[in-house]
Scaffold this motif. Structure first.
Motif, PDB file in Angstrom:
ATOM      1  N   ARG A 131      -1.019  12.684 -11.028  1.00 39.99           N
ATOM      2  CA  ARG A 131      -1.877  13.512 -11.870  1.00 39.99           C
ATOM      3  C   ARG A 131      -2.059  14.927 -11.289  1.00 39.99           C
ATOM      4  N   LEU A 132      -2.143  15.018  -9.967  1.00 47.85           N
ATOM      5  CA  LEU A 132      -2.293  16.329  -9.348  1.00 47.85           C
ATOM      6  C   LEU A 132      -1.068  17.186  -9.601  1.00 47.85           C
ATOM      7  N   LEU A 133       0.103  16.586  -9.593  1.00 49.43           N
ATOM      8  CA  LEU A 133       1.337  17.349  -9.765  1.00 49.43           C
ATOM      9  C   LEU A 133       1.546  17.843 -11.188  1.00 49.43           C
ATOM     10  N   GLY A 182      -5.510  12.511   1.604  1.00 54.13           N
ATOM     11  CA  GLY A 182      -5.677  11.164   2.116  1.00 54.13           C
ATOM     12  C   GLY A 182      -6.560  10.292   1.267  1.00 54.13           C
ATOM     13  N   ARG A 183      -7.850  10.508   1.316  1.00 53.47           N
ATOM     14  CA  ARG A 183      -8.804   9.585   0.700  1.00 53.47           C
ATOM     15  C   ARG A 183      -8.617   9.410  -0.805  1.00 53.47           C
ATOM     16  N   PRO A 184      -8.324  10.452  -1.566  1.00 56.00           N
ATOM     17  CA  PRO A 184      -8.093  10.210  -3.001  1.00 56.00           C
ATOM     18  C   PRO A 184      -6.956   9.231  -3.259  1.00 56.00           C
ATOM     19  N   LEU A 185      -5.921   9.254  -2.392  1.00 56.76           N
ATOM     20  CA  LEU A 185      -4.816   8.315  -2.558  1.00 56.76           C
ATOM     21  C   LEU A 185      -5.219   6.894  -2.168  1.00 56.76           C
ATOM     22  N   LEU A 186      -6.169   6.763  -1.258  1.00 55.57           N
ATOM     23  CA  LEU A 186      -6.667   5.428  -0.943  1.00 55.57           C
ATOM     24  C   LEU A 186      -7.357   4.813  -2.149  1.00 55.57           C
ATOM     25  N   GLU A 187      -8.120   5.644  -2.845  1.00 52.04           N
ATOM     26  CA  GLU A 187      -8.914   5.158  -3.975  1.00 52.04           C
ATOM     27  C   GLU A 187      -8.088   5.020  -5.247  1.00 52.04           C
ATOM     28  N   ASP A 188      -7.059   5.859  -5.384  1.00 50.36           N
ATOM     29  CA  ASP A 188      -6.275   5.880  -6.621  1.00 50.36           C
ATOM     30  C   ASP A 188      -4.814   6.114  -6.273  1.00 50.36           C
ATOM     31  N   PRO A 189      -3.974   5.084  -6.313  1.00 50.53           N
ATOM     32  CA  PRO A 189      -2.570   5.243  -5.921  1.00 50.53           C
ATOM     33  C   PRO A 189      -1.782   6.190  -6.820  1.00 50.53           C
ATOM     34  N   ASP A 190      -2.298   6.500  -8.008  1.00 49.10           N
ATOM     35  CA  ASP A 190      -1.605   7.416  -8.928  1.00 49.10           C
ATOM     36  C   ASP A 190      -2.160   8.841  -8.870  1.00 49.10           C
ATOM     37  N   HIS A 200       0.823  -1.212   0.000  1.00 53.89           N
ATOM     38  CA  HIS A 200       0.000   0.000   0.000  1.00 53.89           C
ATOM     39  C   HIS A 200       0.855   1.259   0.000  1.00 53.89           C
ATOM     40  N   TYR A 201       1.788   1.358   0.932  1.00 58.93           N
ATOM     41  CA  TYR A 201       2.583   2.577   1.034  1.00 58.93           C
ATOM     42  C   TYR A 201       3.602   2.686  -0.102  1.00 58.93           C
ATOM     43  N   GLY A 202       4.189   1.556  -0.479  1.00 60.86           N
ATOM     44  CA  GLY A 202       5.144   1.597  -1.575  1.00 60.86           C
ATOM     45  C   GLY A 202       4.510   2.055  -2.878  1.00 60.86           C
ATOM     46  N   ARG A 203       3.280   1.618  -3.123  1.00 62.88           N
ATOM     47  CA  ARG A 203       2.573   1.986  -4.356  1.00 62.88           C
ATOM     48  C   ARG A 203       2.278   3.475  -4.421  1.00 62.88           C
ATOM     49  N   ARG A 204       2.091   4.101  -3.275  1.00 63.51           N
ATOM     50  CA  ARG A 204       1.673   5.508  -3.235  1.00 63.51           C
ATOM     51  C   ARG A 204       2.807   6.473  -2.950  1.00 63.51           C
ATOM     52  N   ALA A 205       4.008   5.958  -2.729  1.00 65.48           N
ATOM     53  CA  ALA A 205       5.133   6.804  -2.327  1.00 65.48           C
ATOM     54  C   ALA A 205       5.888   7.419  -3.503  1.00 65.48           C
ATOM     55  N   ARG A 206       5.541   7.040  -4.707  1.00 59.26           N
ATOM     56  CA  ARG A 206       6.373   7.399  -5.862  1.00 59.26           C
ATOM     57  C   ARG A 206       6.414   8.884  -6.142  1.00 59.26           C
ATOM     58  N   HIS A 207       5.325   9.588  -5.905  1.00 63.70           N
ATOM     59  CA  HIS A 207       5.255  10.977  -6.368  1.00 63.70           C
ATOM     60  C   HIS A 207       5.088  12.002  -5.249  1.00 63.70           C
TER      61      HIS A 207
END
Length: 325
Positions: free
Chosen positions: A321-323, A309-317, A43-50
């Motif tokens: 896109r926000l950046l 928080g919650r948007p990252l739970l639903e979509d790891p990428d 979970h955390y590894g997938r979301r830590a990229r950006h």
């Protein structure tokens, strides 16, 4: 120069690659003994990229302070190794990670808590029941648990610590006059009610040193007359500013009361009010989900970092896109 969410941000001596922060949100996937599992690594590894920083979900400093029966903890040396796997995975993306240290106090899970404690014998609700007021020895014991948790946090590879002083948990309970009716050195005046937070912070600093990032998450309002306000928080935190590296501004949780309206950036006015009093960075959180809004907040100097928080739970990428959008 126009400030955007893509710009770097310094929290203490740590330089973040951008101002987007993954907020701490529970996964409810820990073992019965509060160990992290493979889900947390993925979970955390997938979301830590950006993102510029990951803040791990609430992690208990005490077996009797767990927030849920399936949360994670750092109250034994055995908890360190599974957490090391999470930090290593996040670091593989050149992203730093903080651990959020917590104790539930009167909101500790009845399923796994043998001794419900709080500053005063005031229940959150019937589900949790009436807690036992902490003795001075009990306060000292929990402060020591925070110190040991900080020591283990470094061993586990975390780059910083967030002290959880929000959402109605133990430190928040000491800070608010609605939950703290003590007449000793830990109750009454703002200074006394802030004493427990100060001693927790100093115990952590004793363990990690002056250069290690330590931040605090607060609930700027209790949504009830007589409760905490941004101005009261400023009075309590200002004497601690030299020992803190950032303030993360949330709201509520002390009482079973919900805000009347949860709208876009609904907590931002509280962060902006806090920011007026401090030189250290202030992190805003709460339905700030677009690049244009995040950039406007930063440009107007209402906050220095944006937590999502919650948007990252639903979509790891989502952060990617926000950046760039």
């Amino acid at each position: 120069m126009t400030l955007t969410v893509n710009d770097s941000l310094s929290i203490g001596n740590l330089n973040l690659k951008n101002r987007l922060i993954m907020a701490p949100l529970q996964q409810y996937m820990g073992t019965p003994d509060a160990f992290a599992v493979d889900h947390h690594i993925e979970h955390y590894g997938r979301r830590a990229r950006h993102v510029g920083l990951v803040i791990l979900e609430s992690t208990a400093v005490s077996a009797n302070g767990r927030l849920w029966k399936n949360d994670i903890g750092i109250f034994t040396d055995q908890h360190v190794k599974p957490l090391m796997k999470i930090t290593a995975t996040i670091h593989a993306h050149q992203t730093p990670v903080f651990i959020q240290l917590s104790h539930g106090g009167r909101k500790s899970s009845p399923d796994v808590t043998n001794s419900l404690v709080a500053p005063s014998a005031i229940a959150f609700d019937d589900y949790y029941g009436i807690p036992e007021p902490l003795s001075l020895a009990g306060i000292e014991r929990i402060i020591e648990e925070y110190r040991l948790a900080a020591k283990r946090s470094i061993e586990a590879g975390f780059d910083g610590i967030e002290i959880h002083a929000a959402h109605g948990f133990l430190i928040h309970q000491f800070l608010s006059p609605l939950s703290n009716t003590r007449s000793d050195a830990y109750g009454g005046s703002s200074e006394n009610r802030a004493r427990f937070l100060k001693e927790v912070l100093m115990a952590i600093r004793e363990e990690v040193g002056s250069d290690y990032p330590v931040i605090v998450r607060i609930s700027a309002t209790d949504y009830c007359e007589g409760g905490l306000t941004p101005e009261e928080w400023a009075r309590m935190l200002k004497p601690l500013e030299s020992e803190l590296d950032a303030i993360h501004v949330s709201s509520g949780g002390l009482l079973p009361i919900q805000p009347s309206d949860v709208y876009t950036a609904y907590q931002l006015p509280h962060a902006a009010a806090i920011k007026q009093h401090f030189k250290i960075p202030v992190i805003a959180v709460g339905k700030i989900y677009t690049r244009s809004l995040a950039n406007r907040i930063l440009e107007d100097q209402l906050a220095d970092g944006i937590a999502i928080g919650r948007p990252l739970l639903e979509d790891p990428d989502y952060a990617e896109r926000l950046l760039i959008s």
